[in-house]
Scaffold this active site. Structure first.
Site, PDB file in Angstrom:
ATOM      1  N   PRO A  57     -17.687   8.665   9.317  1.00  0.00           N
ATOM      2  CA  PRO A  57     -16.577   8.677  10.025  1.00  0.00           C
ATOM      3  C   PRO A  57     -15.519   8.748   8.759  1.00  0.00           C
ATOM      4  O   PRO A  57     -15.596   8.297   7.613  1.00  0.00           O
ATOM      5  CB  PRO A  57     -16.330   7.140  10.454  1.00  0.00           C
ATOM      6  CG  PRO A  57     -17.455   6.455   9.709  1.00  0.00           C
ATOM      7  CD  PRO A  57     -18.567   7.412   9.631  1.00  0.00           C
ATOM      8  N   ASN A  58     -14.269   9.642   9.401  1.00  0.00           N
ATOM      9  CA  ASN A  58     -13.100   9.588   8.383  1.00  0.00           C
ATOM     10  C   ASN A  58     -13.052  10.802   7.607  1.00  0.00           C
ATOM     11  O   ASN A  58     -12.230  11.067   6.762  1.00  0.00           O
ATOM     12  CB  ASN A  58     -12.509   8.303   7.753  1.00  0.00           C
ATOM     13  CG  ASN A  58     -12.250   7.491   9.022  1.00  0.00           C
ATOM     14  OD1 ASN A  58     -11.520   7.419   9.871  1.00  0.00           O
ATOM     15  ND2 ASN A  58     -12.957   6.053   8.599  1.00  0.00           N
TER      16      ASN A  58
ATOM     17  N   ARG B 257      -6.585  11.741   3.454  1.00  0.00           N
ATOM     18  CA  ARG B 257      -7.083  10.432   2.856  1.00  0.00           C
ATOM     19  C   ARG B 257      -6.646  10.164   1.043  1.00  0.00           C
ATOM     20  O   ARG B 257      -6.030  11.194   0.743  1.00  0.00           O
ATOM     21  CB  ARG B 257      -8.626  10.294   2.842  1.00  0.00           C
ATOM     22  CG  ARG B 257      -9.079  10.133   4.361  1.00  0.00           C
ATOM     23  CD  ARG B 257     -10.668   9.695   4.323  1.00  0.00           C
ATOM     24  NE  ARG B 257     -11.025   8.289   4.087  1.00  0.00           N
ATOM     25  CZ  ARG B 257     -12.155   7.808   4.183  1.00  0.00           C
ATOM     26  NH1 ARG B 257     -13.124   8.659   4.516  1.00  0.00           N
ATOM     27  NH2 ARG B 257     -12.389   6.542   3.629  1.00  0.00           N
TER      28      ARG B 257
ATOM     29  N   TYR C 163     -10.223  10.492  -3.248  1.00  0.00           N
ATOM     30  CA  TYR C 163     -11.042  11.601  -2.542  1.00  0.00           C
ATOM     31  C   TYR C 163     -10.944  13.112  -2.883  1.00  0.00           C
ATOM     32  O   TYR C 163     -11.529  14.015  -2.490  1.00  0.00           O
ATOM     33  CB  TYR C 163     -11.159  11.646  -0.967  1.00  0.00           C
ATOM     34  CG  TYR C 163     -11.821  10.126  -0.550  1.00  0.00           C
ATOM     35  CD1 TYR C 163     -13.046  10.101  -0.683  1.00  0.00           C
ATOM     36  CD2 TYR C 163     -10.866   9.238  -0.003  1.00  0.00           C
ATOM     37  CE1 TYR C 163     -13.684   8.795  -0.349  1.00  0.00           C
ATOM     38  CE2 TYR C 163     -11.480   7.877   0.233  1.00  0.00           C
ATOM     39  CZ  TYR C 163     -12.661   7.909   0.497  1.00  0.00           C
ATOM     40  OH  TYR C 163     -13.530   6.615   0.681  1.00  0.00           O
TER      41      TYR C 163
ATOM     42  N   ASN D   1     -23.660  11.311   3.725  1.00  0.00           N
ATOM     43  CA  ASN D   1     -22.687  10.638   3.419  1.00  0.00           C
ATOM     44  C   ASN D   1     -22.407   9.762   4.593  1.00  0.00           C
ATOM     45  O   ASN D   1     -21.625  10.059   5.388  1.00  0.00           O
ATOM     46  CB  ASN D   1     -21.595  11.420   3.041  1.00  0.00           C
ATOM     47  CG  ASN D   1     -20.318  10.455   2.329  1.00  0.00           C
ATOM     48  OD1 ASN D   1     -20.505   9.261   2.622  1.00  0.00           O
ATOM     49  ND2 ASN D   1     -19.308  11.089   1.587  1.00  0.00           N
TER      50      ASN D   1
ATOM     51  N   ALA E  21     -17.995   4.876   5.650  1.00  0.00           N
ATOM     52  CA  ALA E  21     -18.177   3.384   5.839  1.00  0.00           C
ATOM     53  C   ALA E  21     -19.407   2.728   6.648  1.00  0.00           C
ATOM     54  O   ALA E  21     -19.696   1.616   6.142  1.00  0.00           O
ATOM     55  CB  ALA E  21     -16.893   3.020   6.624  1.00  0.00           C
TER      56      ALA E  21
ATOM     57  N   HIS F 130     -22.067   0.651   4.655  1.00  0.00           N
ATOM     58  CA  HIS F 130     -22.014  -0.669   4.085  1.00  0.00           C
ATOM     59  C   HIS F 130     -22.554  -1.497   5.330  1.00  0.00           C
ATOM     60  O   HIS F 130     -22.616  -2.847   5.014  1.00  0.00           O
ATOM     61  CB  HIS F 130     -20.429  -1.003   3.844  1.00  0.00           C
ATOM     62  CG  HIS F 130     -19.968   0.034   2.766  1.00  0.00           C
ATOM     63  ND1 HIS F 130     -20.655   0.447   1.488  1.00  0.00           N
ATOM     64  CD2 HIS F 130     -18.908   0.913   2.923  1.00  0.00           C
ATOM     65  CE1 HIS F 130     -19.866   1.246   0.983  1.00  0.00           C
ATOM     66  NE2 HIS F 130     -18.836   1.585   1.788  1.00  0.00           N
TER      67      HIS F 130
ATOM     68  N   ASP G 210     -31.894   2.129  10.252  1.00  0.00           N
ATOM     69  CA  ASP G 210     -33.321   2.399  10.778  1.00  0.00           C
ATOM     70  C   ASP G 210     -33.508   3.820  11.210  1.00  0.00           C
ATOM     71  O   ASP G 210     -35.012   4.091  11.169  1.00  0.00           O
ATOM     72  CB  ASP G 210     -33.426   1.457  12.292  1.00  0.00           C
ATOM     73  CG  ASP G 210     -33.523  -0.113  11.663  1.00  0.00           C
ATOM     74  OD1 ASP G 210     -33.619  -0.493  10.512  1.00  0.00           O
ATOM     75  OD2 ASP G 210     -33.444  -0.890  12.645  1.00  0.00           O
TER      76      ASP G 210
ATOM     77  N   GLU H  11     -28.718  10.042  -0.081  1.00  0.00           N
ATOM     78  CA  GLU H  11     -27.416   9.509   0.396  1.00  0.00           C
ATOM     79  C   GLU H  11     -26.167  10.055  -0.781  1.00  0.00           C
ATOM     80  O   GLU H  11     -26.760  10.086  -1.949  1.00  0.00           O
ATOM     81  CB  GLU H  11     -27.423   7.891   0.155  1.00  0.00           C
ATOM     82  CG  GLU H  11     -26.212   7.117   0.323  1.00  0.00           C
ATOM     83  CD  GLU H  11     -26.437   5.592   0.116  1.00  0.00           C
ATOM     84  OE1 GLU H  11     -27.537   5.080  -0.016  1.00  0.00           O
ATOM     85  OE2 GLU H  11     -25.487   4.867  -0.008  1.00  0.00           O
TER      86      GLU H  11
ATOM     87  N   HIS I 224     -22.162  10.147  -1.969  1.00  0.00           N
ATOM     88  CA  HIS I 224     -20.747   9.620  -1.618  1.00  0.00           C
ATOM     89  C   HIS I 224     -19.821  10.478  -2.813  1.00  0.00           C
ATOM     90  O   HIS I 224     -20.219  10.743  -3.862  1.00  0.00           O
ATOM     91  CB  HIS I 224     -20.689   8.389  -2.388  1.00  0.00           C
ATOM     92  CG  HIS I 224     -21.313   7.093  -1.242  1.00  0.00           C
ATOM     93  ND1 HIS I 224     -21.028   6.837  -0.030  1.00  0.00           N
ATOM     94  CD2 HIS I 224     -22.596   6.717  -1.598  1.00  0.00           C
ATOM     95  CE1 HIS I 224     -22.001   6.187   0.590  1.00  0.00           C
ATOM     96  NE2 HIS I 224     -23.102   6.061  -0.349  1.00  0.00           N
TER      97      HIS I 224
ATOM     98  N   SER J 116     -16.618   9.333  -3.740  1.00  0.00           N
ATOM     99  CA  SER J 116     -16.271   8.342  -4.873  1.00  0.00           C
ATOM    100  C   SER J 116     -17.436   7.630  -5.136  1.00  0.00           C
ATOM    101  O   SER J 116     -18.869   7.718  -4.917  1.00  0.00           O
ATOM    102  CB  SER J 116     -15.302   7.372  -4.158  1.00  0.00           C
ATOM    103  OG  SER J 116     -15.943   6.508  -3.146  1.00  0.00           O
TER     104      SER J 116
ATOM    105  N   ARG K 167     -15.389   0.438  -6.594  1.00  0.00           N
ATOM    106  CA  ARG K 167     -14.347   0.104  -5.693  1.00  0.00           C
ATOM    107  C   ARG K 167     -14.474  -0.928  -5.313  1.00  0.00           C
ATOM    108  O   ARG K 167     -14.780  -2.118  -5.855  1.00  0.00           O
ATOM    109  CB  ARG K 167     -14.165   1.207  -4.591  1.00  0.00           C
ATOM    110  CG  ARG K 167     -14.320   2.756  -5.090  1.00  0.00           C
ATOM    111  CD  ARG K 167     -14.254   3.833  -4.318  1.00  0.00           C
ATOM    112  NE  ARG K 167     -13.217   3.480  -3.349  1.00  0.00           N
ATOM    113  CZ  ARG K 167     -13.000   3.881  -2.004  1.00  0.00           C
ATOM    114  NH1 ARG K 167     -14.008   5.010  -1.611  1.00  0.00           N
ATOM    115  NH2 ARG K 167     -12.039   3.929  -1.064  1.00  0.00           N
TER     116      ARG K 167
ATOM    117  N   ARG L 123     -17.754  -2.331  -0.628  1.00  0.00           N
ATOM    118  CA  ARG L 123     -18.576  -1.085  -0.934  1.00  0.00           C
ATOM    119  C   ARG L 123     -19.676  -1.173  -1.862  1.00  0.00           C
ATOM    120  O   ARG L 123     -20.269  -0.308  -1.971  1.00  0.00           O
ATOM    121  CB  ARG L 123     -17.300  -0.107  -1.356  1.00  0.00           C
ATOM    122  CG  ARG L 123     -16.187   0.345  -0.370  1.00  0.00           C
ATOM    123  CD  ARG L 123     -15.236   1.257  -0.950  1.00  0.00           C
ATOM    124  NE  ARG L 123     -14.126   1.187  -0.547  1.00  0.00           N
ATOM    125  CZ  ARG L 123     -13.633   1.738   0.668  1.00  0.00           C
ATOM    126  NH1 ARG L 123     -14.549   2.457   1.789  1.00  0.00           N
ATOM    127  NH2 ARG L 123     -12.553   1.454   1.347  1.00  0.00           N
TER     128      ARG L 123
END
Ligand code: DQA
Length: 143
Positions: free
Chosen positions: A9-10, A17, A22, A73, A76, A79, A86, A97, A99, A101, A106, A110
């Site tokens: 998301p986002n 952002r 970012y 990625n 949010a 977290h 799963d 995985e 990211h 940032s 942070r 996070r």
């Protein structure tokens, strides 16, 4: 070799952002960056983004069923989404995985990733190059 690159998301709104976190790349530029780097490293990247947990879970099921490697990625969802965790666990090909940032530098919420435990590894803090580093790691894992 195909790789699914999944963004949560986002991330589709990257250019609006906080650029101090970012950077100023648009999502379209990020996709082009990933697709080009993938080609350089011998992959065909299928890059997707969704704000919808269920859609991301469906894509992870697709990766599990087709034995596709994944770079994700989860944004949010990193977290707190046990459902994405799963689904990621069912992927038997490598799953990395990433990211943009460094979440560990942070806010405290996070610092927890519920995904890391089912990923081969996590790369964060290098902006768009986190994805490039993940492609290099993936190539090494698959060779
Ligand atoms: C992010 C870090 C997350 O904490 C955040 O919720 C995001 C982006 C990153 O790429 O740095 O949306 O995953």
């Amino acid at each position: 070799m195909k790789v699914l690159v999944l963004n949560g998301p986002n991330l589709g709104r990257l250019d609006i952002r906080d650029s101090s976190i970012y950077g100023d790349m648009s999502y379209a530029d990020l996709v082009a960056h990933i697709v080009n780097a993938a080609k350089t490293h011998g992959f065909e990247a299928d890059v997707r983004q969704s704000n919808d947990e269920a859609e991301i879970i469906g894509w992870l099921h697709e990766a599990a069923d087709s034995n596709l490697p994944v770079i994700i990625n989860p944004a949010a969802f990193t977290h707190y989404s046990y459902a994405i965790r799963d689904a990621a666990e069912m992927v038997k090909a490598p799953l990395i995985e990433v990211h943009l940032s460094n979440p560990l530098s942070r806010e405290e919420f996070r610092h927890t990733s519920v995904i890391s435990g089912v990923a081969n590894g996590t790369i964060g803090g290098f902006g768009p190059n986190s994805y490039v580093l993940a492609l290099i790691a993936l190539k090494a894992l698959l060779s």
